[in-house]
Motif scaffolding. Structure first.
Motif, mmCIF file in Angstrom:
data_model
loop_
_atom_site.group_PDB
_atom_site.id
_atom_site.type_symbol
_atom_site.label_atom_id
_atom_site.label_comp_id
_atom_site.label_asym_id
_atom_site.label_seq_id
_atom_site.Cartn_x
_atom_site.Cartn_y
_atom_site.Cartn_z
ATOM 1 N N ASP A 144 3.713 0.616 -3.059
ATOM 2 C CA ASP A 144 2.815 1.472 -2.225
ATOM 3 C C ASP A 144 3.758 2.468 -1.244
ATOM 4 N N GLY B 123 3.892 -2.347 -9.298
ATOM 5 C CA GLY B 123 3.228 -1.379 -8.367
ATOM 6 C C GLY B 123 3.952 -1.019 -7.008
ATOM 7 N N PHE C 210 -1.833 -3.155 -14.811
ATOM 8 C CA PHE C 210 -0.286 -2.413 -14.471
ATOM 9 C C PHE C 210 0.978 -3.588 -14.502
ATOM 10 N N CYS D 240 -1.490 -5.644 -10.369
ATOM 11 C CA CYS D 240 -0.089 -5.460 -11.051
ATOM 12 C C CYS D 240 0.319 -6.838 -11.384
ATOM 13 N N LEU E 16 2.295 1.952 -11.437
ATOM 14 C CA LEU E 16 1.229 2.380 -10.564
ATOM 15 C C LEU E 16 1.898 2.601 -9.137
ATOM 16 N N LEU F 254 -2.659 -3.657 -5.015
ATOM 17 C CA LEU F 254 -1.739 -3.675 -5.713
ATOM 18 C C LEU F 254 -1.557 -5.199 -6.319
ATOM 19 N N VAL G 1 5.538 -6.162 -6.998
ATOM 20 C CA VAL G 1 4.913 -5.130 -6.065
ATOM 21 C C VAL G 1 5.925 -4.791 -4.776
ATOM 22 N N PHE H 261 8.069 1.875 -11.872
ATOM 23 C CA PHE H 261 6.579 1.582 -11.465
ATOM 24 C C PHE H 261 5.894 2.167 -12.481
#
Length: 236
Positions: free
Chosen positions: A61, A59, A56, A77, A119, A73, A81, A117
């Motif tokens: 969270d 990312g 990815f 990624c 993910l 992540l 992130v 993003f």
């Protein structure tokens, strides 16, 4: 269940009688020394299950807390992130532990992102949202993802009534409902409000295509039922 570096009973009581935001601000410096922090085994099982769907670029969270999700992540990624949470105290801990990530303080029921993003992940946060609040959360995640983006989070299989944990979690949720009926501000944290089918329905209503995969590394119950699965919600 708590290490010597964890909170005292008095500190936990003060947290439990606070709002969710204030409670986590108070708990933040010792949060990683409590059983509330997502175990590394769950994070690693999630990362293993997601490798086949990546790599990815960027990312996120969602409800990142102290940043444990960066363990997932970071390796998956290739771009930036980031984590988002509404507790300034938890974000301060996350920023110290993971200075290379981006940290955003925001209300996750109204995420301030639009197609940024590829993910999104979340760990241990759904219990902080009443069922009526999940649609706003999922709609915000859907908006934050680029087309084809993936939202992933682990979810436990239902416990049998013969399990001591079934009764322990039922007792916790009952005590929390009584506390919230008698005390303000409320502290929303329930373990039994996130049935898989209801969560799937809410994700589908937000525009996701939903599948689940088992996380066998986390063990199985009698009869071979996995203890935990990973929800995979794909944005079309």
């Amino acid at each position: 269940m708590f290490s010597p570096q964890g909170p005292s009973l008095r500190e936990l009581a003060v947290q439990a009688l606070s709002s969710v935001e204030r409670g986590y601000d108070l708990l933040a410096p010792k949060f990683d020394h409590t059983p509330f922090r997502t175990p590394d085994g769950v994070l690693d099982a999630t990362a293993d299950a997601l490798r086949g769907s990546g790599p990815f670029e960027d990312g996120l969270d969602v409800c990142c807390g102290t940043g444990a999700g960066m363990r997932v992540l970071g390796p998956l990624c290739r771009g930036r992130v980031a984590g988002v949470d509404f507790s300034a105290g938890m974000l301060a801990q996350a920023r110290e532990a993971h200075p290379g990530a981006g940290w955003v303080r925001a209300e996750v029921r109204d995420l301030p992102f639009a197609e940024e993003f590829d993910l999104a992940v979340s760990f241990g946060a759904l219990g902080h949202f009443l069922p009526a609040e999940r649609p706003a959360l999922f709609a915000g995640v859907h908006r934050a993802l680029r087309p084809g983006g993936l939202f992933a989070f682990p979810i436990s299989a239902p416990l049998p009534v013969t399990s001591p944990w079934y009764w322990a979690l039922l007792g916790f949720d009952t005590a929390m409902r009584v506390r919230n009926a008698l005390w303000r501000p409320p502290f929303v944290m329930y373990y039994r409000t996130c049935a898989l089918q209801a969560v799937r329905d809410d994700l589908a209503a937000a525009g996701f295509t939903v599948t689940t995969v088992p996380l066998p590394a986390l063990g199985v119950r009698e009869g071979g039922v996995p203890r935990c699965g990973l929800v995979l919600a794909r944005k079309g």
